[in-house]
Design a protein around this motif. Structure first.
Motif, PDB file in Angstrom:
ATOM      1  N   LEU B  12       0.849  -1.193   0.000  1.00 25.45           N
ATOM      2  CA  LEU B  12       0.000   0.000   0.000  1.00 25.45           C
ATOM      3  C   LEU B  12       0.882   1.240   0.000  1.00 25.45           C
ATOM      4  CD1 LEU B  12      -2.706   1.517   0.390  1.00 25.45           C
ATOM      5  CD2 LEU B  12      -2.424   1.170   2.853  1.00 25.45           C
ATOM      6  N   ILE B  13       0.650   2.080  -0.976  1.00 24.35           N
ATOM      7  CA  ILE B  13       1.365   3.354  -1.010  1.00 24.35           C
ATOM      8  C   ILE B  13       0.368   4.431  -0.636  1.00 24.35           C
ATOM      9  CG2 ILE B  13       2.570   4.988  -2.497  1.00 24.35           C
ATOM     10  CD1 ILE B  13       3.378   2.316  -4.097  1.00 24.35           C
ATOM     11  N   GLY B  14       0.607   5.058   0.489  1.00 23.22           N
ATOM     12  CA  GLY B  14      -0.358   6.043   0.974  1.00 23.22           C
ATOM     13  C   GLY B  14       0.274   6.887   2.059  1.00 23.22           C
ATOM     14  N   ASN B  15      -0.578   7.559   2.792  1.00 23.87           N
ATOM     15  CA  ASN B  15      -0.093   8.323   3.935  1.00 23.87           C
ATOM     16  C   ASN B  15      -0.399   7.531   5.194  1.00 23.87           C
ATOM     17  OD1 ASN B  15       0.865  10.499   2.413  1.00 23.87           O
ATOM     18  ND2 ASN B  15      -1.152  11.459   2.366  1.00 23.87           N
ATOM     19  N   SER B  16       0.506   7.581   6.146  1.00 24.24           N
ATOM     20  CA  SER B  16       0.317   6.723   7.313  1.00 24.24           C
ATOM     21  C   SER B  16      -0.720   7.319   8.252  1.00 24.24           C
ATOM     22  CB  SER B  16       1.641   6.512   8.045  1.00 24.24           C
ATOM     23  OG  SER B  16       1.947   7.657   8.785  1.00 24.24           O
ATOM     24  N   GLY B  17      -1.474   6.441   8.854  1.00 22.54           N
ATOM     25  CA  GLY B  17      -2.372   6.854   9.923  1.00 22.54           C
ATOM     26  C   GLY B  17      -3.623   7.573   9.468  1.00 22.54           C
ATOM     27  N   ASN B  18      -3.850   7.711   8.157  1.00 21.96           N
ATOM     28  CA  ASN B  18      -5.074   8.421   7.782  1.00 21.96           C
ATOM     29  C   ASN B  18      -6.234   7.438   7.661  1.00 21.96           C
ATOM     30  OD1 ASN B  18      -4.859   7.253   5.276  1.00 21.96           O
ATOM     31  ND2 ASN B  18      -4.383   9.139   4.190  1.00 21.96           N
ATOM     32  N   ARG B  19      -7.401   7.995   7.411  1.00 23.38           N
ATOM     33  CA  ARG B  19      -8.620   7.189   7.431  1.00 23.38           C
ATOM     34  C   ARG B  19      -8.619   6.136   6.332  1.00 23.38           C
ATOM     35  NH1 ARG B  19     -11.711  12.688   6.900  1.00 23.38           N
ATOM     36  NH2 ARG B  19     -10.008  12.740   5.417  1.00 23.38           N
ATOM     37  N   ARG B  20      -7.970   6.461   5.229  1.00 25.37           N
ATOM     38  CA  ARG B  20      -7.928   5.503   4.117  1.00 25.37           C
ATOM     39  C   ARG B  20      -7.095   4.285   4.500  1.00 25.37           C
ATOM     40  NH1 ARG B  20      -9.117   7.867  -0.731  1.00 25.37           N
ATOM     41  NH2 ARG B  20      -9.672  10.061  -0.603  1.00 25.37           N
ATOM     42  N   THR B  21      -5.885   4.576   4.983  1.00 20.52           N
ATOM     43  CA  THR B  21      -4.979   3.486   5.332  1.00 20.52           C
ATOM     44  C   THR B  21      -5.568   2.645   6.460  1.00 20.52           C
ATOM     45  OG1 THR B  21      -3.099   4.803   4.613  1.00 20.52           O
ATOM     46  CG2 THR B  21      -2.635   3.005   6.145  1.00 20.52           C
ATOM     47  N   LEU B  22      -6.106   3.322   7.477  1.00 21.79           N
ATOM     48  CA  LEU B  22      -6.694   2.580   8.591  1.00 21.79           C
ATOM     49  C   LEU B  22      -7.881   1.745   8.138  1.00 21.79           C
ATOM     50  CD1 LEU B  22      -6.572   5.312  11.387  1.00 21.79           C
ATOM     51  CD2 LEU B  22      -5.114   3.278  11.168  1.00 21.79           C
ATOM     52  N   GLY B  23      -8.708   2.318   7.286  1.00 20.57           N
ATOM     53  CA  GLY B  23      -9.894   1.603   6.804  1.00 20.57           C
ATOM     54  C   GLY B  23      -9.508   0.340   6.055  1.00 20.57           C
ATOM     55  N   LEU B  24      -8.492   0.461   5.246  1.00 21.83           N
ATOM     56  CA  LEU B  24      -8.054  -0.704   4.466  1.00 21.83           C
ATOM     57  C   LEU B  24      -7.478  -1.787   5.385  1.00 21.83           C
ATOM     58  CD1 LEU B  24      -7.606  -1.494   1.347  1.00 21.83           C
ATOM     59  CD2 LEU B  24      -5.210  -1.196   1.964  1.00 21.83           C
ATOM     60  N   GLN B  25      -6.651  -1.361   6.335  1.00 18.60           N
ATOM     61  CA  GLN B  25      -6.027  -2.345   7.231  1.00 18.60           C
ATOM     62  C   GLN B  25      -7.077  -3.042   8.097  1.00 18.60           C
ATOM     63  OE1 GLN B  25      -3.286  -3.088   6.225  1.00 18.60           O
ATOM     64  NE2 GLN B  25      -1.557  -1.723   6.664  1.00 18.60           N
ATOM     65  N   GLU B  26      -8.038  -2.302   8.565  1.00 19.52           N
ATOM     66  CA  GLU B  26      -9.104  -2.909   9.366  1.00 19.52           C
ATOM     67  C   GLU B  26      -9.865  -3.944   8.552  1.00 19.52           C
ATOM     68  OE1 GLU B  26      -9.813   1.010  12.162  1.00 19.52           O
ATOM     69  OE2 GLU B  26     -11.436   0.353  10.820  1.00 19.52           O
ATOM     70  N   ALA B  27     -10.107  -3.608   7.283  1.00 19.06           N
ATOM     71  CA  ALA B  27     -10.847  -4.535   6.423  1.00 19.06           C
ATOM     72  C   ALA B  27     -10.043  -5.815   6.199  1.00 19.06           C
ATOM     73  CB  ALA B  27     -11.179  -3.863   5.096  1.00 19.06           C
ATOM     74  N   ARG B  28      -8.739  -5.671   6.012  1.00 19.33           N
ATOM     75  CA  ARG B  28      -7.905  -6.870   5.814  1.00 19.33           C
ATOM     76  C   ARG B  28      -7.928  -7.740   7.064  1.00 19.33           C
ATOM     77  NH1 ARG B  28      -4.876  -7.111   1.299  1.00 19.33           N
ATOM     78  NH2 ARG B  28      -3.319  -8.509   2.206  1.00 19.33           N
ATOM     79  N   CYS B  29      -7.851  -7.069   8.205  1.00 21.00           N
ATOM     80  CA  CYS B  29      -7.892  -7.779   9.477  1.00 21.00           C
ATOM     81  C   CYS B  29      -9.202  -8.550   9.610  1.00 21.00           C
ATOM     82  CB  CYS B  29      -7.713  -6.757  10.602  1.00 21.00           C
ATOM     83  SG  CYS B  29      -7.766  -7.495  12.220  1.00 21.00           S
ATOM     84  N   ARG B  30     -10.290  -7.895   9.240  1.00 16.76           N
ATOM     85  CA  ARG B  30     -11.606  -8.525   9.352  1.00 16.76           C
ATOM     86  C   ARG B  30     -11.677  -9.841   8.567  1.00 16.76           C
ATOM     87  NH1 ARG B  30     -17.849  -6.856   8.546  1.00 16.76           N
ATOM     88  NH2 ARG B  30     -18.442  -8.989   8.058  1.00 16.76           N
ATOM     89  N   TRP B  31     -11.053  -9.868   7.418  1.00 16.88           N
ATOM     90  CA  TRP B  31     -11.093 -11.079   6.587  1.00 16.88           C
ATOM     91  C   TRP B  31      -9.911 -12.017   6.843  1.00 16.88           C
ATOM     92  CZ3 TRP B  31     -15.750 -11.522   5.195  1.00 16.88           C
ATOM     93  CH2 TRP B  31     -16.493 -10.448   4.700  1.00 16.88           C
ATOM     94  N   GLY B  32      -9.136 -11.721   7.897  1.00 16.53           N
ATOM     95  CA  GLY B  32      -8.015 -12.585   8.234  1.00 16.53           C
ATOM     96  C   GLY B  32      -6.850 -12.486   7.267  1.00 16.53           C
ATOM     97  N   LEU B  33      -6.778 -11.368   6.561  1.00 13.10           N
ATOM     98  CA  LEU B  33      -5.651 -11.168   5.638  1.00 13.10           C
ATOM     99  C   LEU B  33      -4.509 -10.493   6.382  1.00 13.10           C
ATOM    100  CD1 LEU B  33      -7.766  -9.770   2.681  1.00 13.10           C
ATOM    101  CD2 LEU B  33      -6.573 -11.976   2.699  1.00 13.10           C
TER     102      LEU B  33
END
Lengths: 281, 406
Positions: B12-33
């Protein structure tokens, strides 16, 4: 109760649709005989074509619309045409052609004139615009409208055609002018405080159900006069929606227990402390 | 849905700690990725400035053991971070070398911008708009570097959205041209999209083409930034511009900024000034199509399309002509706008067609305008990073969860 809205969008106009044709077609249909409301929206390039392009069609077909009671000419939003761009005209011939009309709404004031305004049935007159010319204000002031119950005038700003002053507006606060009036709207004004001061203790309030000073530049200055008036307190409804009053003043209104609309508080422009009425585009 | 990249490692190329990055990471976590490996724009731009092989080493070190056949690379928005903005303006400077092969439109003739040294010392001012044309050249240069490095390090990797597509989507001139070539309806463009070089040229075209009301857009702006609802009365010449662009002059310097609120200009000199600035930075001028209305507001539709299919959508309501303001505008489920189902379907279909115009991309937030009256849909914007939608669910999932769903 049937109402029809006729409007021509950009594609329709480009492909040759015209409002006079739409009116003629409507007049040929059976539903015209029971039609009670007609709303005319965009008639196409309304920034350069006035209703003169279709008024004749409406008037010559008047016998096809025996039940017509409500008429709106110019119902278009800012997405269709800027209100100050809408070209109007002398609309009194329509009132003469439809002596049973009860409600007449006009949007746009550029080119609008209502000379020798007389009508024995009209109960509602509403003019929505960015600035109402002094001439039209005076024509309404001098009108003979014995059945008028509701008068709603968007006064607007000088940039969009308002060239009058408080003196032109004060006569509407006199009692004898429209004896059956119960709804008075003197609104969307850059003089809203002055109007409020003049209206606060006007005897006409005793006959009104609603006083509508909404959409203008009302501040605490005008509001103080209103809130301390016994006559205002007796109103069934006071519309101050869209205003520049303070939070404290809003609370004071709420404390009165009155039926008052103080929604849509505005903040004056930070830089120059300028206040605008709502419909100034 | 293999295109959504389940089980794949993700860069992931983005800015750290913003809503986009956090949203994506949370979603990956939810699906066990496993969490996406983040490389920030700040890191990339620092490495780029260091020169040599620094970027290569940074990327290789971050993903040392990756099976590149499964690697998915996601670029996210570079915005809302001042140091990144400054560095990109620096990278886009005339005195910097760069690979401009992804820059979709030529920079306006005579456009200078500022040097890379000047860019480095730009003062940080809330809302100030600095050299968006130069910023975009810098961003395209970075995209070219990333494309090159990815190809070298992980030849089997796939992009969520290909860098060359992102460049085109981001440039409204190039994007609308692409859509037109694919037969997708867009608002009529002034001068058929061939470019407007000056205020005078714009007025001449408006008269010739009988277009009195336009949307003028910063070609590389996002959201409502740099958008003007402009009209000029053909008979009186009276002008009006409604925009969030603020303008002021400080000691001979023209300063532009994003105002939090809408401003209205009727003064010819001010309007001319802003239009001339837009012409230099890149102007897209298109017909102002009357938008459909709901609850006394006009609205357009943000339709997310993922892997070819329309999913999350929301209507954006406004009492002003500019619907995509962050402030004060309302949102409404599209189903509550009163738009008949067949027209909602048509809007979704045209959005899917718009993303299909970018075969190497799988996600975009597509802005669809529905004409009042005929309810015909038009594409007004294709946002490569347009998946940040709050409180909108599709089949019970938020946009990131939906994209990451196995």
């Amino acid at each position: 109760m049937t109402e029809i809205r006729l409007t021509i969008d950009y594609d329709g106009y480009e492909s040759g649709q015209r409002m006079d044709n739409l009116i003629n077609e409507l007049a040929q249909k059976p539903e015209s005989s029971t039609l009670t409301g007609l709303v005319i929206g965009d008639w196409g390039e309304a920034y350069q074509n006035s209703p003169d392009t279709f008024l004749e069609a409406l008037i010559s077909n008047k016998d096809s619309f025996p039940q017509l009671r409500n008429l709106f000419i110019g119902d278009m939003g800012f997405e269709d045409c800027e209100v100050s761009w809408i070209v109007q005209t002398d609309l009194t011939p329509v009132l003469k052609a439809f002596p049973k009309l009860q409600s007449f709404t006009i949007k746009g004031s550029t080119g609008l004139t209502l000379p020798d305004l007389r009508h024995n049935a009209l109960e509602e007159l509403v003019i929505i615009c960015g600035g109402l010319p002094q001439e039209v204000i005076q024509q309404i002031r001098d009108a003979h409208l014995p059945e008028l119950k509701k008068l709603e005038l968007y006064l607007g700003v000088d940039q969009y055609g308002f060239d009058g002053s408080l003196e032109d507006i004060v006569p509407f606060l006199e009692q004898e002018r429209f004896p059956k009036l119960t709804y008075l709207g003197l609104k969307d004004s850059e003089l809203q405080d002055e109007i409020a001061l003049a209206a606060a203790d006007a005897p006409i309030l005793d006959q009104l159900h609603t006083l509508d000073l909404s959409l203008g530049t009302l501040t605490d200055k005008g509001a103080e006069a209103l809130i301390s008036s016994e006559r205002v307190r007796k109103l069934a409804y006071l519309d101050l929606n869209y205003h520049y009053m303070s939070d404290e003043m809003i609370q004071l209104w709420k404390d009165t227990g009155m039926n008052v609309n103080v929604d849509d508080q505005q903040e004056s422009d930070d830089e120059d402390d300028w206040r605008y009425p709502s419909l100034t585009e | 849905m293999s295109e959504r990249g389940q089980n794949a490692s993700m860069l992931l190329i983005g800015n750290s700690g913003n809503r986009r990055t956090l949203g994506l990471q949370e979603a990956r976590c939810r699906w066990g990725l496993p969490p996406a490996v983040l490389v920030t724009y700040t890191e990339l731009l620092e490495a780029e400035e260091a020169g040599g092989e620094t970027i290569s080493r940074l990327l290789a070190a971050r993903l040392p053991q990756v099976q590149d056949q499964g690697l998915l690379i996601r670029l996210d928005a570079p915005g809302e971070q001042a140091d990144v903005e400054r560095s990109l303006i620096g990278l886009g400077a005339y005195d910097r070398d760069g690979d401009d092969s992804l820059l979709p439109s030529a920079i306006a003739a005579g456009y200078m911008g500022i040097s890379s040294a000047q860019a480095a010392s730009l003062p940080q001012e809330e809302g100030r708009i600095y050299y968006p044309g130069q910023w975009f050249r810098g961003y395209c240069r970075l995209l070219a570097i990333l494309r090159r490095e990815a190809l070298r390090l992980w030849p089997g990797a796939r992009w969520v959205n290909a860098p060359e597509d992102i460049a085109v989507m981001f440039d409204k001139r190039a994007c609308q041209q692409r859509l037109t070539e694919c037969g997708i309806d867009i608002p009529r463009r002034l001068a058929a999209g061939l470019g407007i070089g000056s205020y005078e040229q714009m007025i001449a075209h408006m008269q010739q083409e009988r277009m009195n009301r336009l949307f003028l857009k910063l070609a590389t702006g996002s959201g409502a930034s740099g958008v003007i609802a402009y009209q000029r009365h053909p008979l009186t010449g009276a002008e009006k511009a409604v925009t969030t662009i603020g303008i002021e002059h400080r000691g001979g310097e023209r300063i532009l900024y994003n105002s939090g609120r809408l401003k209205q200009y009727t003064d010819h000199a001010a309007i001319r000034d802003i239009v001339e600035w837009l012409c230099g930075e890149g102007l897209q001028a298109e017909e102002w199509i009357p938008k459909a209305e709901a609850e006394g507001c006009s609205f357009d539709i943000r339709q997310l399309v993922v892997a070819g299919r329309a999913c999350h959508r929301i209507a954006r309501l406004s009492r002003s002509p500019i619907t995509n303001l962050h402030l004060r505008n309302r949102r409404l489920p599209v189903e509550q706008t009163g738009l008949p189902l067949e027209h909602i379907e048509q809007a979704s279909q045209i959005a899917e067609a718009a993303l299909a115009a970018f075969p190497d991309s799988t996600v975009a937030g597509i802005d669809v305008l529905v004409r009042s009256g005929s309810r015909r849909p038009y594409i007004i914007d294709v946002n490569p990073f347009g998946d940040l939608l709050y409180r909108v669910a599709h089949e019970g999932l938020n946009p990131y969860e939906w994209q990451m769903k196995p």
